[in-house]
Design an enzyme around this catalytic site. Sequence first.
Site, PDB file in Angstrom:
ATOM      1  N   GLU A  47       0.853  -1.102   0.177  1.00 32.00           N
ATOM      2  CA  GLU A  47       0.513   0.098   0.045  1.00 32.00           C
ATOM      3  C   GLU A  47       1.028   1.149  -0.011  1.00 32.00           C
ATOM      4  OE1 GLU A  47      -3.233   1.835   2.999  1.00 32.00           O
ATOM      5  OE2 GLU A  47      -1.862   1.158   3.813  1.00 32.00           O
ATOM      6  N   ASN A 107      -6.792   6.075  -1.789  1.00 31.45           N
ATOM      7  CA  ASN A 107      -6.258   4.809  -1.430  1.00 31.45           C
ATOM      8  C   ASN A 107      -6.240   3.676  -2.307  1.00 31.45           C
ATOM      9  OD1 ASN A 107      -3.958   3.502  -0.673  1.00 31.45           O
ATOM     10  ND2 ASN A 107      -4.181   3.702   1.933  1.00 31.45           N
ATOM     11  N   LYS A 124      -9.466   1.183  -1.831  1.00 39.88           N
ATOM     12  CA  LYS A 124      -9.940   1.124  -0.306  1.00 39.88           C
ATOM     13  C   LYS A 124     -10.857   1.735  -0.329  1.00 39.88           C
ATOM     14  CE  LYS A 124      -7.100   1.341   3.881  1.00 39.88           C
ATOM     15  NZ  LYS A 124      -6.450   2.025   4.201  1.00 39.88           N
ATOM     16  N   GLU A 143      -6.482   9.003   7.589  1.00 43.30           N
ATOM     17  CA  GLU A 143      -6.853   8.254   6.448  1.00 43.30           C
ATOM     18  C   GLU A 143      -8.232   8.998   5.976  1.00 43.30           C
ATOM     19  OE1 GLU A 143      -6.220   4.373   4.494  1.00 43.30           O
ATOM     20  OE2 GLU A 143      -4.341   3.960   6.649  1.00 43.30           O
ATOM     21  N   CYS A 169      -4.748  -2.836   2.789  1.00 43.07           N
ATOM     22  CA  CYS A 169      -4.887  -2.545   4.447  1.00 43.07           C
ATOM     23  C   CYS A 169      -5.691  -3.345   5.516  1.00 43.07           C
ATOM     24  CB  CYS A 169      -4.428  -1.103   4.056  1.00 43.07           C
ATOM     25  SG  CYS A 169      -3.611  -1.280   6.477  1.00 43.07           S
ATOM     26  N   ASN A 194       0.087  -0.715   5.801  1.00 43.21           N
ATOM     27  CA  ASN A 194       1.045  -0.068   6.167  1.00 43.21           C
ATOM     28  C   ASN A 194       0.817  -0.055   7.665  1.00 43.21           C
ATOM     29  OD1 ASN A 194       3.125   2.424   4.538  1.00 43.21           O
ATOM     30  ND2 ASN A 194       1.710   0.602   3.493  1.00 43.21           N
TER      31      ASN A 194
END
Length: 315
Positions: A47, A107, A124, A143, A169, A194
């Site tokens: 990621e 993302n 994501k 995020e 993730c 991550n």
Amino acid sequence: MSRIVTIGAAQLGPIAPDESRASAVNRMIELLKQAGDRGCNFVVFPELALTTFFPRYYEEDISKMNHHYEREMPSAETRPLFEAAAERGIGFYLGYAELTPDGHRYNTAILVDETGKITGKYRKVHLPGHSEYDPNRPWQHLEKRYFEPGDLGFGVWRQHGGIIGMAICNDRRWPETYRVMSLKGAEVIVLGYNTPDVNTSAFEPNHLRMFHNHLTMQANAYMNSAFVVGVAKAGMEDGCMLIGGSCIIQPSGEIVSQVSSVDDELITYSADLDLAKMGKETVFNYAKHRRIEHYGTITTQTGVELPPELSEAAE
């Protein structure tokens, strides 16, 4: 006849805030060279593989973070990665921050075939963290500030003789992620992550970070009868330790290859995609054993309200 795909999980060590795209790309190209030497057909990168994990930094004016995003893919800076992969006949998965022409931020991960052509895109869905500065955290996890929830759903793509699905993730912690792709026939599910080694939102014993990382992927590999490849950006990144633990998991739920460091490291495994058939045709044969029509009875007994889509299916 077996369908063998040699998969490489290409973990990256930390990327400093001032490290250039060219440097990150060169590191990935070096891992691709190793993958080619080991006969890999397909490589999975982490990621946000092109930058530091920038959601740990608060910026009131989000536009000042634009330099972390990709406006096109491939770009001039990332094209050498595509060319190096195509030269070796290797497909890959790559995670990065995406800024669309109309200003949306995601993302994102892409799937690339052995010719260097982008064949799939995923954004994501399960964004963790928070959206405003939290003074009680040693570092931020913003995020929800810098990305919108993905709008493409959980897709699958035919590539390398099999059916591949993508996640990113925090998606790995949610069973819906795997089940939706499994219902679409996914035999390999690939994801980058991550993950800090400390939960800054609540107390959590440190050892559970790696335990839950592997638990979620292994359990869902088994319950959905699919290979799962989880690849980290790892190590001490600008004062924040990111767990490693990159691994390749077969449909039995067993880890068949795992990294031994928190640095740039390639692990490989020759996966027989036909191994995904056993679970899909026996224990987890959805057509035979998945009884949606009885979920209504179960929820009536327990007092749990059935979601609308299942209510309709149960009628």
